[in-house]
Motif scaffolding. Structure first.
Motif, PDB file in Angstrom:
ATOM      1  N   GLY A 124      67.504  25.750  -4.060  1.00 32.25           N
ATOM      2  CA  GLY A 124      68.491  25.763  -5.135  1.00 32.25           C
ATOM      3  C   GLY A 124      69.930  25.694  -4.665  1.00 32.25           C
ATOM      4  N   GLU A 125      70.186  25.914  -3.365  1.00 29.29           N
ATOM      5  CA  GLU A 125      71.547  25.864  -2.836  1.00 29.29           C
ATOM      6  C   GLU A 125      72.014  24.419  -2.746  1.00 29.29           C
ATOM      7  N   LEU A 126      73.240  24.176  -3.167  1.00 34.29           N
ATOM      8  CA  LEU A 126      73.797  22.834  -3.165  1.00 34.29           C
ATOM      9  C   LEU A 126      74.607  22.570  -1.899  1.00 34.29           C
TER      10      LEU A 126
ATOM     11  N   GLY B 272      80.639  17.467 -11.208  1.00 37.07           N
ATOM     12  CA  GLY B 272      81.507  18.530 -11.693  1.00 37.07           C
ATOM     13  C   GLY B 272      81.993  19.448 -10.593  1.00 37.07           C
ATOM     14  N   ARG B 273      82.810  20.372 -11.007  1.00 36.12           N
ATOM     15  CA  ARG B 273      83.465  21.281 -10.070  1.00 36.12           C
ATOM     16  C   ARG B 273      82.463  22.094  -9.255  1.00 36.12           C
ATOM     17  N   ARG B 274      81.414  22.522  -9.868  1.00 40.66           N
ATOM     18  CA  ARG B 274      80.391  23.304  -9.168  1.00 40.66           C
ATOM     19  C   ARG B 274      79.188  22.429  -8.788  1.00 40.66           C
ATOM     20  N   GLY B 275      79.411  21.156  -8.748  1.00 37.00           N
ATOM     21  CA  GLY B 275      78.338  20.224  -8.456  1.00 37.00           C
ATOM     22  C   GLY B 275      78.000  20.144  -6.985  1.00 37.00           C
ATOM     23  N   GLY B 276      77.091  19.274  -6.686  1.00 37.49           N
ATOM     24  CA  GLY B 276      76.668  19.073  -5.306  1.00 37.49           C
ATOM     25  C   GLY B 276      75.389  18.264  -5.240  1.00 37.49           C
TER      26      GLY B 276
END
Length: 146
Positions: free
Chosen positions: A23-25, A60-64
């Motif tokens: 789950g970590e980007l 987005g800003r919290r994307g990855g």
């Protein structure tokens, strides 16, 4: 046969993502820095890996970026086939007419075709999980948090 940089970078991206916690980007910049690869090159690679369905890209800003499948389900041979654009290891493997005068009777083409098939068959035996069996060592070399 030599893999293209594109395929090499694709495999490196997948290895990096397999080393992340579930789950970590990751992001393009951290991968580029870890491997000392151009961010521009990786942008194209990541776009294609997303189209292939092996990674998810979140905007987005919290994307990855993260793997779309478990490492056990990502076959190395399949990735190589999808990222390499030319398996014509000699001229006569191509679609067009060959300029080689011995092409009509040459036994080398059969030998090279068998070698290429064997090469791909070996890659088909491995998944991404097989490649990253020592995640601690990989993380240390890539400067990732343990």
């Amino acid at each position: 046969m030599k893999l293209t940089n594109y395929t090499d970078y694709s495999l490196r991206v997948l290895i990096y993502l397999a080393l992340k916690k579930p789950g970590e980007l990751a992001n393009i910049t951290e991968i580029a820095e870890a491997y000392s690869i151009s961010r521009n090159h990786l942008t194209k690679v990541i776009h294609e890996l997303g189209k292939m369905g092996v990674i998810h890209t979140i905007r987005g800003r919290r994307g990855g970026i993260k793997l779309a499948l478990p490492p056990e389900e990502i076959n190395i041979g399949e990735v190589v086939r999808k990222t390499e654009d030319d398996f014509n290891i000699v001229e006569c493997f191509g679609d067009g007419p060959s300029r080689c005068v011995i092409s009509p009777i040459c036994g080398l083409k059969h030998v090279l075709n068998s070698a290429l098939s064997a090469y791909l068959a070996v890659l088909d035996e491995y998944t991404l999980a097989d490649i990253v069996k020592s995640p601690f060592d990989y993380r240390a070399l890539l400067g990732m948090e343990q």
